[in-house]
Scaffold this motif. Structure first.
Motif, PDB file in Angstrom:
ATOM      1  N   ASN A 140       0.765  -1.026  -0.292  1.00  0.00           N
ATOM      2  CA  ASN A 140       0.152  -0.020  -0.184  1.00  0.00           C
ATOM      3  C   ASN A 140       0.616   1.112   0.186  1.00  0.00           C
ATOM      4  O   ASN A 140       0.163   1.973  -0.737  1.00  0.00           O
ATOM      5  CB  ASN A 140      -1.064  -0.176   1.272  1.00  0.00           C
ATOM      6  N   ALA A 141       2.102   1.292   0.315  1.00  0.00           N
ATOM      7  CA  ALA A 141       2.339   2.531   0.254  1.00  0.00           C
ATOM      8  C   ALA A 141       3.452   2.727  -0.960  1.00  0.00           C
ATOM      9  O   ALA A 141       3.800   1.546  -1.593  1.00  0.00           O
ATOM     10  CB  ALA A 141       3.731   2.501   1.565  1.00  0.00           C
ATOM     11  N   SER A 142       3.581   4.100  -0.764  1.00  0.00           N
ATOM     12  CA  SER A 142       4.297   4.364  -2.500  1.00  0.00           C
ATOM     13  C   SER A 142       4.663   5.822  -1.847  1.00  0.00           C
ATOM     14  O   SER A 142       4.700   6.767  -1.565  1.00  0.00           O
ATOM     15  CB  SER A 142       2.824   4.601  -3.303  1.00  0.00           C
ATOM     16  N   ALA A 143       5.599   6.006  -3.418  1.00  0.00           N
ATOM     17  CA  ALA A 143       6.565   7.634  -2.853  1.00  0.00           C
ATOM     18  C   ALA A 143       6.024   9.074  -3.809  1.00  0.00           C
ATOM     19  O   ALA A 143       6.177   9.639  -3.173  1.00  0.00           O
ATOM     20  CB  ALA A 143       7.466   7.387  -3.288  1.00  0.00           C
ATOM     21  N   GLU A 144       4.510   8.564  -3.865  1.00  0.00           N
ATOM     22  CA  GLU A 144       3.787   9.565  -4.972  1.00  0.00           C
ATOM     23  C   GLU A 144       3.206  10.072  -3.706  1.00  0.00           C
ATOM     24  O   GLU A 144       2.119   9.828  -2.785  1.00  0.00           O
ATOM     25  CB  GLU A 144       2.908   8.801  -5.778  1.00  0.00           C
TER      26      GLU A 144
END
Length: 170
Positions: free
Chosen positions: A166-170
């Motif tokens: 679920n995590a993202s750098a966006e």
């Protein structure tokens, strides 16, 4: 008085199975409990890892170093790590005087009964919100993805797996 009304409302809506009042989403109800606190609301797109803990809880304290490692690993990936305790900040400050090496890298909130009531009501286990640590994983849509209790390597892995998906750098 507002806090008492909020707590009673939360108890009624989340615990009363016969309630005909429309239940708002977790995110909306939870964000209402954060009004006028030092914890910012959960924003659209935020993934959150929420922990309910206490200074007297041995398992809570034991798992925190591993949880801090996860915080460091997911820095700058649109993940919020938030910890709630029913205790007051003064109790926490007293605890820190005895445990100078203690560090908890989550955003922290103390004494927010409205928030902890909402979080504990999510526990559908036999403990029904009476056991800690309690972990609540919130997806990008602000919905509850998973709720579990206890400190264990298995639970740390659940958090990591959730963040990998679920995590993202966006």
């Amino acid at each position: 008085m507002k806090v008492l009304a909020s707590i009673l409302f939360s108890l009624f809506v989340f615990i009363n199975p016969n309630s005909t009042h429309p239940i708002e989403s977790f995110k909306e109800d939870f964000n209402k409990s954060l009004k006028n606190t030092q914890i910012p609301e959960i924003a659209p797109g935020d993934v959150a890892v929420i922990n309910v803990w206490a200074t007297w809880c041995g398992p809570c304290i034991k798992e925190i170093p591993e949880m801090n490692e996860i915080v460091a690993e997911y820095k700058d990936k649109n993940v919020r790590f938030i910890a709630f305790s029913d205790e007051t900040e003064n109790v926490y400050e007293t605890f820190l005087k005895k445990r100078k090496d203690f560090q908890f890298d989550y955003e922290m909130s103390f004494g927010n009964k409205a928030a902890t009531t909402i979080l504990k009501a999510l526990d559908k286990s036999d403990y029904k919100g009476r056991a800690i640590p309690l972990h609540v994983l919130i997806d990008k849509n602000g919905e509850v993805a998973e709720v579990f209790i206890g400190a264990s390597p298995m639970n740390i892995q659940k958090i990591k797996s959730f963040l990998e998906a679920n995590a993202s750098a966006e």
